[in-house]
Structure formats: structure tokens, C-alpha cells
Design a protein around this motif. Structure first.
Motif, PDB file in Angstrom:
ATOM      1  N   ARG A   5       0.832  -1.199   0.000  1.00 29.63           N
ATOM      2  CA  ARG A   5       0.000   0.000   0.000  1.00 29.63           C
ATOM      3  C   ARG A   5       0.861   1.241   0.000  1.00 29.63           C
ATOM      4  O   ARG A   5       0.552   2.223  -0.661  1.00 29.63           O
ATOM      5  CB  ARG A   5      -0.943  -0.015   1.201  1.00 29.63           C
ATOM      6  N   LEU A   6       1.953   1.228   0.761  1.00 25.62           N
ATOM      7  CA  LEU A   6       2.839   2.380   0.787  1.00 25.62           C
ATOM      8  C   LEU A   6       3.421   2.640  -0.593  1.00 25.62           C
ATOM      9  O   LEU A   6       3.590   3.778  -1.017  1.00 25.62           O
ATOM     10  CB  LEU A   6       3.973   2.145   1.796  1.00 25.62           C
ATOM     11  N   GLN A 265       8.475   3.435  -0.571  1.00 25.62           N
ATOM     12  CA  GLN A 265       8.813   2.234  -1.331  1.00 25.62           C
ATOM     13  C   GLN A 265       9.900   2.502  -2.363  1.00 25.62           C
ATOM     14  O   GLN A 265      10.607   1.586  -2.790  1.00 25.62           O
ATOM     15  CB  GLN A 265       7.555   1.678  -2.010  1.00 25.62           C
ATOM     16  N   GLN A 266      10.077   3.761  -2.748  1.00 29.40           N
ATOM     17  CA  GLN A 266      11.096   4.087  -3.739  1.00 29.40           C
ATOM     18  C   GLN A 266      12.518   3.870  -3.213  1.00 29.40           C
ATOM     19  O   GLN A 266      13.453   3.764  -4.004  1.00 29.40           O
ATOM     20  CB  GLN A 266      10.913   5.519  -4.238  1.00 29.40           C
ATOM     21  N   LEU A 267      12.695   3.823  -1.887  1.00 28.90           N
ATOM     22  CA  LEU A 267      14.008   3.429  -1.374  1.00 28.90           C
ATOM     23  C   LEU A 267      14.325   2.007  -1.814  1.00 28.90           C
ATOM     24  O   LEU A 267      15.449   1.703  -2.230  1.00 28.90           O
ATOM     25  CB  LEU A 267      14.049   3.529   0.150  1.00 28.90           C
ATOM     26  N   VAL A 268      13.320   1.131  -1.746  1.00 24.94           N
ATOM     27  CA  VAL A 268      13.503  -0.255  -2.185  1.00 24.94           C
ATOM     28  C   VAL A 268      13.777  -0.297  -3.686  1.00 24.94           C
ATOM     29  O   VAL A 268      14.663  -1.016  -4.155  1.00 24.94           O
ATOM     30  CB  VAL A 268      12.264  -1.098  -1.840  1.00 24.94           C
ATOM     31  N   GLY A 272      17.206  -1.689  -4.870  1.00 26.22           N
ATOM     32  CA  GLY A 272      16.986  -3.060  -5.313  1.00 26.22           C
ATOM     33  C   GLY A 272      16.479  -3.869  -4.129  1.00 26.22           C
ATOM     34  O   GLY A 272      16.887  -3.647  -2.988  1.00 26.22           O
ATOM     35  N   GLU A 273      15.582  -4.818  -4.391  1.00 23.54           N
ATOM     36  CA  GLU A 273      14.945  -5.548  -3.292  1.00 23.54           C
ATOM     37  C   GLU A 273      15.950  -6.297  -2.425  1.00 23.54           C
ATOM     38  O   GLU A 273      15.836  -6.314  -1.198  1.00 23.54           O
ATOM     39  CB  GLU A 273      13.904  -6.522  -3.852  1.00 23.54           C
ATOM     40  N   ALA A 274      16.926  -6.922  -3.042  1.00 27.88           N
ATOM     41  CA  ALA A 274      17.898  -7.693  -2.261  1.00 27.88           C
ATOM     42  C   ALA A 274      18.691  -6.792  -1.325  1.00 27.88           C
ATOM     43  O   ALA A 274      18.909  -7.117  -0.149  1.00 27.88           O
ATOM     44  CB  ALA A 274      18.836  -8.464  -3.193  1.00 27.88           C
ATOM     45  N   ALA A 275      19.137  -5.650  -1.838  1.00 26.15           N
ATOM     46  CA  ALA A 275      19.926  -4.724  -1.023  1.00 26.15           C
ATOM     47  C   ALA A 275      19.093  -4.095   0.093  1.00 26.15           C
ATOM     48  O   ALA A 275      19.588  -3.859   1.196  1.00 26.15           O
ATOM     49  CB  ALA A 275      20.527  -3.636  -1.908  1.00 26.15           C
ATOM     50  N   ALA A 276      17.821  -3.827  -0.197  1.00 31.38           N
ATOM     51  CA  ALA A 276      16.980  -3.113   0.756  1.00 31.38           C
ATOM     52  C   ALA A 276      16.399  -4.009   1.846  1.00 31.38           C
ATOM     53  O   ALA A 276      15.929  -3.506   2.875  1.00 31.38           O
ATOM     54  CB  ALA A 276      15.837  -2.421   0.017  1.00 31.38           C
ATOM     55  N   ASP A 375      10.480  -8.806   2.602  1.00 29.47           N
ATOM     56  CA  ASP A 375      10.079  -9.368   1.309  1.00 29.47           C
ATOM     57  C   ASP A 375       9.846  -8.265   0.280  1.00 29.47           C
ATOM     58  O   ASP A 375       8.909  -8.311  -0.517  1.00 29.47           O
ATOM     59  CB  ASP A 375       8.821 -10.230   1.454  1.00 29.47           C
ATOM     60  N   GLY A 376      10.703  -7.255   0.323  1.00 29.62           N
ATOM     61  CA  GLY A 376      10.659  -6.185  -0.664  1.00 29.62           C
ATOM     62  C   GLY A 376       9.623  -5.111  -0.413  1.00 29.62           C
ATOM     63  O   GLY A 376       9.485  -4.195  -1.224  1.00 29.62           O
TER      64      GLY A 376
END
Length: 391
Positions: A5-6, A265-268, A272-276, A375-376
């Protein structure tokens, strides 16, 4: 609020032009005085720049509050006038001159960021224009002796210690590395976190880079050499995502934490999902989710209908800042000075928290909440004093 949602804040941004068109809510002349039939309240912040995703939600919250008020066909309607500073102090300075001299605003919601707030606070004070920021958190803003300045959000003297104390409790670090860029907000928050770490007996190393930089290799090298257990960055998500990616690419695995300016969510997306994964956020904001009840449920449903998106960071604070001005106008105050006098006495249950101002413009009520990437997606863990990191 769940990360899914975010993340929809992007959709909110895409629809922002439609909401801007809708937020005027009637009124037009911007008259002041006892015979006024309409007044203008400004909203200033980054509406189209790289960090606009944390400003559009409070703008939409403010627009919703004013639309609800105007729908009651009051004696004095309110027009919400947007001023897109893109978060830049120089743009804020020129825009506020137009807002005061040409548009004749009687109050300002914002500025959204601390740097632009510092840049125009003196001008607002000199012109006797009351302001209420939904999101500017630098502690120094309350130390200028301004009598027309207010905010509805906890400052970094609350946010910084709240985040640092949570990390000490959760990770028991011996070493921490605190990073900032050169923006007013970033420097202030990083300093607050650093002092709190040191007060808890944690060894701290520091570094700073230019906001416009994109290569953080020098910082990554310093962090890797320090080998800390926790890293805190005190800036906005556009820089935080790039920094986190480069840290992980450089082999740094320490827990990475940020403040409210990076709660998106833009930080992710940027890292990248793995890094975040596992990144920690602190924020003086409690974002309503679909499973809330009572008045927050009403806010959630109304906001989603109005903005065509779920509530996001500072949407409730934007609503509350606008509501404070609305209550002043409802009470018959249509000049800037009378509105400001009324704000000294305002006291109501807001969407974000009870709203009441101290003599220096600070809110009476402060709370810090913790979020984590799982989980991203960005997930709310709860109040800082009781939240627990998920593995």
C-alpha cells in the motif's frame, strides 16, 4: 502500513495533477477581513521533484480537509493554492514572495522540508503569515523565536533518539556509522542520531557527502573500514536508495536505518529488493491501514476516495494542518494575525494525534514509529518503544 500500500504513493503522484485541480474547493478572491467570503491558504513543498512522493500525501490530506469544509457551504470558503518548491530553498523564497504579495494568502501549510522552512521562516514572520508544516522536522526551526511558525510533527530531537534507542535495543551495537548529505534536514537528523548513539555508549564514526552527488564510493570505503554493526543515513529516499545499493555492492552488510525522509517504497526501488531487505525506518507518523477502526477507518476510506490511493506518509499530518486553519476560519478569523492568535488556543483530536501547539510552535504530542523492509515491502512494526525487528 503494508509495503504494497505504501508503494502506491507512485500512483498518487501520477494522479497529482487531477487532485491539484480538485483541491481549490471554491472561493476565489482571497479576501481578508470581516466581510471576506473566501480566503487563500497556500501549500508549499516538493510536488514534482525527486522527493515529491513524501509531499504529495500531505498535500492531498490538506486538500481533502478543505474540500470537506467547503462542501458544507460555509460563510467563508477556503482555496488551497499549491506552490511547488521542489524542496529547494531558492525556489521557496521566490514562491513565498508571490504567495504573500500577489496571491494574498492568509496562511501556509508547509513548507514540507526543513531547508526551505528555514529559508522562508523569517519572511513569513516579517509578513505575519502563520504557517503549519506537516513534515519539517529540524529541531532548530523552533529555536528562531518565530511566533507565526508551527508544525504538527515531532522534530528530530524526538525522532533521532527514538530511532537510535530502538537500534541500540534491537542490535546492541558497539560501533555505528552515521551519514548525512549537506541538506538542512539530513544534517540535523544525523546529528541527533549520532548524539543518541554516543549517549548510549556506542562508538560513532561520521561522513557527509553533497546532496547532488551520485557516487558514494568514498563513503562506502570509510564504512567498510569502520565495520559497524549499524548504519544510519539522515536524508531523503532518492539518495538513500543509491547509497544503500552502493554499500551492499561494496560488501557492507550492517543493518541500514533511515528517518522519515526515506520512508517510501522508492528506497527499495532505488536500492533493489535484495539490497533493501531488512532496512529500518523511523518516522513520527502512523500511516493508517485498511484494518484500522473508528475515526482512522473513516479517514482511510475518505482519503482513498479523494486521492485515489491509500494514505501514505504524512497524509494525516497534512489533513491536521489544514484542519487547524479551518477551525480558525470557522471561528470567524479571516486575517493572518487573527488566525495566528487562534492557533495559540487550538486544541482538537486530529487524524494523526491530538493537535495542540506549544508557545514555540511545536506540537504537544510526539510519537515515533518503526518500519522495516520485509520481502521487498515496507512494513509497520509499531511504536519505537515496543517494536521488534523481524528476521
Amino acid at each position: 502500513m503494508s509495503g504494497a500500500r505504501l508503494g502506491r504513493v507512485l500512483a498518487l503522484a501520477a494522479a497529482s495533477s487531477l487532485v491539484l485541480a480538485a483541491c481549490a474547493g471554491g472561493g476565489g478572491g482571497g479576501e481578508t477581513g470581516s466581510d471576506a467570503t473566501s480566503v487563500k491558504i497556500g501549500f508549499m513543498g516538493d510536488l514534482t521533484g525527486e522527493n515529491s512522493a513524501i509531499v504529495i500525501p500531505p498535500r492531498n490530506g490538506a486538500a481533502m480537509a478543505i474540500d470537506e469544509y467547503n462542501a458544507k457551504n460555509p460563510k467563508v470558503k477556503i482555496e488551497l493554492v499549491p506552490y511547488d518548491s521542489q524542496g529547494k530553498a531558492d525556489q521557496a523564497t521566490s514562491l513565498i514572495t508571490k504567495a504573500i504579495a500577489t496571491d494574498k494568502i492568509v496562511g501556509l501549510i508547509g513548507p514540507a522540508f526543513s531547508g526551505e522552512s528555514k529559508a522562508i521562516g523569517g519572511q513569513l514572520e516579517e509578513s505575519k503569515i502563520p504557517s503549519i508544516s506537516p513534515s519539517a522536522t529540524n529541531p532548530g526551526l523552533a529555536q528562531n523565536g518565530w511566533t507565526y511558525w508551527h508544525r504538527v510533527v515531532a522534530n528530530d530531537s524526538d525522532q533521532g533518539p527514538g530511532i537510535a534507542e530502538f537500534l541500540v535495543k534491537a542490535k546492541s551495537p558497539k560501533k555505528a556509522f552515521v551519514i548525512s548529505d549537506d541538506q538542512e534536514y539530513s544534517v540535523g537528523l544525523a546529528e541527533a542520531v549520532s548524539k543518541s548513539f554516543e549517549g548510549a555508549g556506542v562508538s560513532v564514526e561520521r561522513d557527509k557527502f553533497a546532496q547532488a552527488a551520485s557516487d558514494y564510493s568514498s563513503t562506502v570505503t570509510k564504512v567498510a573500514a569502520a565495520n559497524p554493526e549499524v548504519i544510519f543515513y539522515g536524508g531523503y529516499y532518492a539518495q538513500a536508495g543509491r547509497l544503500l545499493k552502493q554499500l551492499r555492492d561494496g560488501g557492507v552488510k550492517a543493518t541500514f536505518a533511515v528517518g522519515d525522509g526515506s520512508l517510501d517504497q522508492q528506497l527499495v526501488t532505488g536500492a533493489g529488493e535484495a539490497a533493501a531487505e531488512g532496512a529500518v525506518f523511523g518516522c513520527p507518523c502512523n500511516i493508517p491501514t485498511p484494518d484500522v477502526t473508528g475515526s482512522l477507518k473513516t479517514f482511510f476510506d475518505n482519503y482513498k476516495k479523494s486521492a485515489k490511493a491509500d494514505p501514505a506518509i504524512y497524509s494525516t499530518e497534512g489533513y491536521d494542518a489544514a484542519t487547524a486553519f479551518i477551525k480558525a476560519v470557522e471561528a470567524g478569523n479571516t486575517t493572518p494575525e487573527k488566525i495566528n492568535e487562534y492557533l495559540k488556543t487550538v486544541d482538537f483530536d486530529g487524524a494523526s494525534k491530538p493537535i495542540k501547539f506549544k508557545a514555540n510552535g511545536e506540537p504537544e504530542n510526539n510519537s515515533i514509529f518503526i518500519y522495516q523492509v520485509k520481502d521487498g515491502k515496507v512494513k509497520l512494526l509499531g511504536p519505537a518503544e515496543s517494536a521488534k525487528l523481524e528476521s
